[in-house]
Design an enzyme around this catalytic site. Sequence first.
Site, PDB file in Angstrom:
ATOM      1  N   ASP A  52      32.944  11.118  67.286  1.00  0.00           N
ATOM      2  CA  ASP A  52      31.146  10.382  66.113  1.00  0.00           C
ATOM      3  C   ASP A  52      30.255   8.702  66.595  1.00  0.00           C
ATOM      4  O   ASP A  52      31.509   7.974  67.244  1.00  0.00           O
ATOM      5  CB  ASP A  52      31.744  10.216  65.085  1.00  0.00           C
ATOM      6  N   SER A 131      11.165  10.316  67.227  1.00  0.00           N
ATOM      7  CA  SER A 131      10.435  10.594  66.869  1.00  0.00           C
ATOM      8  C   SER A 131       8.781  10.358  66.396  1.00  0.00           C
ATOM      9  O   SER A 131       8.597   9.276  66.342  1.00  0.00           O
ATOM     10  CB  SER A 131      10.980  11.191  65.231  1.00  0.00           C
ATOM     11  N   TYR A 144      14.774  10.341  56.583  1.00  0.00           N
ATOM     12  CA  TYR A 144      14.585  10.302  57.887  1.00  0.00           C
ATOM     13  C   TYR A 144      13.218   9.655  58.576  1.00  0.00           C
ATOM     14  O   TYR A 144      13.782   8.596  59.900  1.00  0.00           O
ATOM     15  CB  TYR A 144      14.158  11.422  58.595  1.00  0.00           C
TER      16      TYR A 144
HETATM   17  N1  LIG Z   1      14.517  19.095  67.325  1.00  0.00           N
HETATM   18  C1  LIG Z   1      13.380  18.601  66.711  1.00  0.00           C
HETATM   19  O1  LIG Z   1      12.080  18.897  66.089  1.00  0.00           O
HETATM   20  C2  LIG Z   1      12.917  16.772  66.937  1.00  0.00           C
HETATM   21  C3  LIG Z   1      11.883  16.398  66.388  1.00  0.00           C
HETATM   22  C4  LIG Z   1      11.866  15.065  66.779  1.00  0.00           C
HETATM   23  C5  LIG Z   1      12.414  14.475  66.801  1.00  0.00           C
HETATM   24  N2  LIG Z   1      14.317  14.933  67.364  1.00  0.00           N
HETATM   25  C6  LIG Z   1      15.785  14.440  67.078  1.00  0.00           C
HETATM   26  O2  LIG Z   1      16.544  14.368  68.574  1.00  0.00           O
HETATM   27  C7  LIG Z   1      17.341  14.007  68.305  1.00  0.00           C
HETATM   28  C8  LIG Z   1      18.230  15.375  68.814  1.00  0.00           C
HETATM   29  O3  LIG Z   1      17.579  16.736  68.255  1.00  0.00           O
HETATM   30  P1  LIG Z   1      18.197  18.078  68.113  1.00  0.00           P
HETATM   31  O4  LIG Z   1      16.703  18.355  67.957  1.00  0.00           O
HETATM   32  O5  LIG Z   1      18.588  18.368  69.960  1.00  0.00           O
HETATM   33  O6  LIG Z   1      19.118  18.326  67.299  1.00  0.00           O
HETATM   34  P2  LIG Z   1      20.186  19.482  67.233  1.00  0.00           P
HETATM   35  O7  LIG Z   1      21.001  19.361  65.784  1.00  0.00           O
HETATM   36  O8  LIG Z   1      19.911  20.460  67.410  1.00  0.00           O
HETATM   37  O9  LIG Z   1      21.576  18.556  67.809  1.00  0.00           O
HETATM   38  C9  LIG Z   1      22.465  17.532  68.142  1.00  0.00           C
HETATM   39  C10 LIG Z   1      23.392  16.924  68.184  1.00  0.00           C
HETATM   40  O10 LIG Z   1      24.001  15.926  67.819  1.00  0.00           O
HETATM   41  C11 LIG Z   1      25.339  16.131  67.129  1.00  0.00           C
HETATM   42  N3  LIG Z   1      25.382  14.899  66.729  1.00  0.00           N
HETATM   43  C12 LIG Z   1      24.779  15.011  65.146  1.00  0.00           C
HETATM   44  N4  LIG Z   1      25.727  13.815  64.380  1.00  0.00           N
HETATM   45  C13 LIG Z   1      26.334  12.933  65.353  1.00  0.00           C
HETATM   46  C14 LIG Z   1      27.675  11.616  65.493  1.00  0.00           C
HETATM   47  N5  LIG Z   1      27.236  11.294  64.000  1.00  0.00           N
HETATM   48  N6  LIG Z   1      28.765  12.256  66.088  1.00  0.00           N
HETATM   49  C15 LIG Z   1      28.063  12.752  67.547  1.00  0.00           C
HETATM   50  N7  LIG Z   1      27.598  14.032  67.692  1.00  0.00           N
HETATM   51  C16 LIG Z   1      26.026  13.728  66.600  1.00  0.00           C
HETATM   52  C17 LIG Z   1      25.299  17.087  66.430  1.00  0.00           C
HETATM   53  O11 LIG Z   1      26.882  17.718  66.984  1.00  0.00           O
HETATM   54  C18 LIG Z   1      24.216  18.125  67.722  1.00  0.00           C
HETATM   55  O12 LIG Z   1      25.009  18.380  68.742  1.00  0.00           O
HETATM   56  C19 LIG Z   1      17.177  13.736  67.161  1.00  0.00           C
HETATM   57  O13 LIG Z   1      17.933  11.944  66.836  1.00  0.00           O
HETATM   58  C20 LIG Z   1      16.607  14.113  66.021  1.00  0.00           C
HETATM   59  O14 LIG Z   1      16.035  13.714  65.522  1.00  0.00           O
HETATM   60  C21 LIG Z   1      14.291  16.474  66.932  1.00  0.00           C
END
Ligand SMILES: NC(=O)c1ccc[n+]([C@@H]2O[C@H](COP(=O)([O-])OP(=O)(O)OC[C@H]3O[C@@H](n4cnc5c(N)ncnc54)[C@H](O)[C@@H]3O)[C@@H](O)[C@H]2O)c1
Length: 244
Positions: A52, A131, A144
């Site tokens: 985590d 983001s 967020y």
């Molecule tokens: N998908 C989008 O539209 C988007 C847009 C802008 C920014 N982001 C950012 O990009 C990053 C990745 O997002 P994503 O879309 O790949 O999300 P996702 O949910 O597909 O993947 C996130 C990963 O983080 C892991 N995770 C979450 N909390 C955790 C913790 N406490 N300890 C360890 N692992 C943890 C999850 O298990 C998952 O594998 C995030 O910070 C998100 O805010 C995403």
Amino acid sequence: MISLITGGAQGIGFSTAEHFVRRGDKVCILDRAGVAEAREKLGADVLAIEGDVTNPADVDAAVVRTVETFGGLDTLVTAAGIVAVEQAMDVVADAFMRMMSVNVLGSFLPAQSAARHMSENGGGSIVFIGSVYGSVGAPKRTAYCASKGAVHNMMQSLATEWGPLGIRVNALAPTGVRTPMVQDLIDKGIYNMVGVRNRTPLGRIAEPQEVAAAAAFLSSPEASMVHGIVLPVDGGWIANGYTW
Ligand SMILES: NC(=O)c1ccc[n+]([C@@H]2O[C@H](COP(=O)([O-])OP(=O)(O)OC[C@H]3O[C@@H](n4cnc5c(N)ncnc54)[C@H](O)[C@@H]3O)[C@@H](O)[C@H]2O)c1
């Protein structure tokens, strides 16, 4: 190079791990779930650690195991994160704190642990996944947006402290990215709505591979003078003030 990627089991983190493996990195992924399945897809040379990012012991253990296994640590990408869509008046304190804990503390702790190693071993590079919502507000995303604004600002502070130590620190600011995090929005057609397309000059959301490619650039020697920036990966979403 030797790279540690948090949130590497799926989404942006997984695509970044794939890209880094392809460019020849030794890669460690740290995620709270799904690491064995991700390693099967990424290859047996990848180190996959369950933990985590809000737990300092888990984070330190991942850094230590990466260094012990591969002989160093050059690059950290922090892609672990969570999102929530809720009216500000309904957000409870625990949910707000959880958002700040995972997205802000969960970015800071890996950076701190990695920097302790990098500062004594010739430097390195840290890429936070922020983001577009770190730069602008949005309805139903108060917690967020607050967390991502904090990540962008934290990146700048760390850049001032750690630049002199040879550690480059930057952030990416993606628009909507096709990952499991936002699959329900994609399924409901929200990411294909006219409002999203109109605001985005390139007319679409991003693919995770496009964010990974930007992380690859920022972490590479090609970006040796790029430091303390938030790089949008957003098809012009931030640039566009004309939405009607
Ligand atoms: N998908 C989008 O539209 C988007 C847009 C802008 C920014 N982001 C950012 O990009 C990053 C990745 O997002 P994503 O879309 O790949 O999300 P996702 O949910 O597909 O993947 C996130 C990963 O983080 C892991 N995770 C979450 N909390 C955790 C913790 N406490 N300890 C360890 N692992 C943890 C999850 O298990 C998952 O594998 C995030 O910070 C998100 O805010 C995403």
